[in-house]
Every structure is written in structure tokens, then in C-alpha cells.
Design an enzyme around this catalytic site. Structure first.
Site, PDB file in Angstrom:
ATOM      1  N   GLU A 129      -7.094 -23.523  -8.316  1.00  0.00           N
ATOM      2  CA  GLU A 129      -7.059 -24.968  -8.144  1.00  0.00           C
ATOM      3  C   GLU A 129      -5.742 -25.579  -8.606  1.00  0.00           C
ATOM      4  O   GLU A 129      -5.164 -26.423  -7.923  1.00  0.00           O
ATOM      5  CB  GLU A 129      -8.227 -25.602  -8.902  1.00  0.00           C
ATOM      6  CG  GLU A 129      -8.388 -27.084  -8.644  1.00  0.00           C
ATOM      7  CD  GLU A 129      -9.658 -27.617  -9.252  1.00  0.00           C
ATOM      8  OE1 GLU A 129      -9.988 -28.782  -8.982  1.00  0.00           O
ATOM      9  OE2 GLU A 129     -10.322 -26.882 -10.005  1.00  0.00           O
ATOM     10  N   SER A 141      -6.284 -31.794 -16.866  1.00  0.00           N
ATOM     11  CA  SER A 141      -5.280 -30.767 -17.132  1.00  0.00           C
ATOM     12  C   SER A 141      -3.898 -31.358 -16.884  1.00  0.00           C
ATOM     13  O   SER A 141      -3.703 -32.125 -15.942  1.00  0.00           O
ATOM     14  CB  SER A 141      -5.474 -29.544 -16.227  1.00  0.00           C
ATOM     15  OG  SER A 141      -6.579 -28.771 -16.653  1.00  0.00           O
ATOM     16  N   ARG A 169       0.462 -24.832 -17.684  1.00  0.00           N
ATOM     17  CA  ARG A 169      -0.449 -25.845 -18.215  1.00  0.00           C
ATOM     18  C   ARG A 169      -0.063 -26.094 -19.671  1.00  0.00           C
ATOM     19  O   ARG A 169      -0.195 -25.214 -20.514  1.00  0.00           O
ATOM     20  CB  ARG A 169      -1.906 -25.388 -18.122  1.00  0.00           C
ATOM     21  CG  ARG A 169      -2.911 -26.460 -18.559  1.00  0.00           C
ATOM     22  CD  ARG A 169      -4.342 -25.927 -18.503  1.00  0.00           C
ATOM     23  NE  ARG A 169      -5.324 -26.970 -18.755  1.00  0.00           N
ATOM     24  CZ  ARG A 169      -5.736 -27.352 -19.970  1.00  0.00           C
ATOM     25  NH1 ARG A 169      -5.227 -26.768 -21.053  1.00  0.00           N
ATOM     26  NH2 ARG A 169      -6.635 -28.314 -20.114  1.00  0.00           N
TER      27      ARG A 169
END
Length: 247
Positions: free
Chosen positions: A32, A96, A110
Site C-alpha cells: 500500500e 503513516s 516510513r
């Protein structure tokens, strides 16, 4: 069939069973976060991503980023130059925050996030109000006044104190802070929904801003995800104009 998100893993067997009659259909899970970054880079002018190998121009690319003004109107923004590094804040059930360093495949990391996201808004809205769906909670928030629940800087320091501090009086000092006072003003569920929506949105804005400052790209913060889609105009305006919104 390309699939992404938690449901792509959790409900994969159900999809396979439903599609078993057609042997030509297979599920192909995609990551994703990688898909979100790739989507942003597809929208960006090729020269900004370093992928313009055709020698062409960017004039054929549509303006895909904009900000939301306080009055709810949209204002187009040019793509930043340079584009990298940039911060991409993905707001869904949770949040996120990614730092994208270049247009090369997979060149992102991330850097953080928060569990205070769209799921938080819906869960607490159902607990604190009569709303049973995301849309109902948004409708309530649109008619509410968050200052009936939130304690503002002006509530603590007064107008003169705010001027001395150099802080805007309407800045939120404490989410739902007025609810802890003995002489708390009367709040209805619309005010609670609005305060809740602002609390969730403000957390992501503050985190995104902090990570952008660390990366030296405060003018290159993009927000994406279901929480900031077309229906949620309020969350977009709460960002106080410090970032661009990705469609």
C-alpha cells in the site's frame, strides 16, 4: 486483480472463493505505501521526478495539487521545485508518514505515524455522539463549534497575553480542555464532533510538520488518504494552509 490495504490480506480467501468460477481472475497484492508513493510520482511532472527521458515537456500534465483556504475554496499550487525530499502523510484508519527521497523505485522510508486517525474519529464519534457512520459524524462536525469544547490560547492568556507571546488567540491549547472545568459551557454533540475532527487532524499536521522540518522540506508536505477525500472538507481546512493536498 490488484489489491491493497488490510482487506487485501484479511479477506483474500473470501475473494478467491467468490471468484473461483472464473479461473482467469487472480489476486495480486501490492504494498500500500509503495502504491501511494508511486501514485504521487505518476501525477508529478516527469522532470520533477528525474524520469523525463523523452525530452518532452510537462505541459500535458494536469494540475493535481491544491490547498484548501479557510473559506473552503480551493487554490491550485505548482509542483515544488525541487520536489525531493518530500513528506507524504497518508491518513486512513491510522496515519503513516513517509519521507520520499527521490523518484527511484522504493526510495522512501516510513519515518513515523500515529494511531490517532480516521478510525479514532469514527470510534469516538460513535461513543460521544449519536452518529453511527463516518458521514453522519462529518455532517455533525460541519455544524459544530470546536471552541465550545477546546481550550484556546486566548482562554488561558487573554488577548493581551496572546499578543505578548506572539501566539494567535484561536490556537488550540488543549483539546476538549473546557470539558474539565467546573463552569464548562454547554456543549452539544455537534460541538463534540467538530472538536474531535480537529483533534485528529491537528495531530497529523503537527507530526507532518515536525518530520518535514527535520528533512528540510517544510514546503513539500503532501496529504493523501481516505480521511482527506472530497467529503471531508473540514479536515482539509484545519491544516491551516501549511501543506498541499494530493488528489
Amino acid at each position: 486483480m490488484a489489491t491493497a490495504g488490510g482487506g487485501a490480506c484479511k479477506f483474500a480467501p473470501l475473494f478467491r472463493d467468490a471468484l473461483r468460477a472464473s479461473r482467469r481472475v487472480e489476486l495480486e497484492p501490492v504494498r500500500e505505501m509503495r502504491a501511494m508513493v508511486d501514485g504521487l510520482l505518476v501525477l508529478a511532472p516527469p522532470s520533477s521526478t528525474g524520469m523525463d527521458s523523452t525530452g518532452g515537456t510537462d505541459q500535458c500534465f494536469q494540475q493535481d495539487i491544491f490547498t484548501i483556504n479557510e473559506d473552503g475554496t480551493t487554490a491550485s499550487r505548482p509542483w515544488p521545485d525541487p520536489l525531493f525530499p518530500l513528506i507524504l502523510v497518508i491518513m486512513g484508519t491510522g496515519v503513516s508518514i513517509l519521507r520520499v527521497d527521490s523518484g527511484a523505485p522504493g526510495d522512501f522510508v516510513r519515518v513515523g505515524g500515529t494511531a490517532c486517525g480516521g478510525g479514532t474519529f469514527l470510534g469516538l464519534a460513535r461513543l460521544l455522539t449519536s452518529a453511527t457512520s463516518f458521514e453522519q459524524a462529518l455532517d455533525m462536525a460541519a455544524e459544530g463549534n470546536a471552541s465550545n469544547a477546546d481550550k484556546l490560547v486566548s482562554d488561558i492568556y487573554g488577548d493581551e497575553g496572546c499578543s505578548n507571546l506572539g501566539l494567535p488567540g484561536n490556537l488550540t491549547a488543549s483539546n476538549f480542555g473546557k470539558l474539565g472545568e467546573m463552569n464548562c459551557p454547554r456543549c452539544d454533540e455537534k460541538d463534540l464532533a467538530r472538536a474531535l475532527l480537529q483533534m485528529v487532524t491537528q495531530q497529523s499536521v503537527l507530526l507532518g510538520s515536525a518530520y518535514a522540518r527535520m528533512a528540510g522540506c517544510i514546503n513539500r508536505v503532501f496529504f493523501a488518504g481516505g480521511f482527506v477525500d472530497e467529503k471531508n472538507q473540514i479536515a482539509r481546512t484545519v491544516r491551516q494552509g501549511m501543506c498541499s493536498v494530493l488528489l
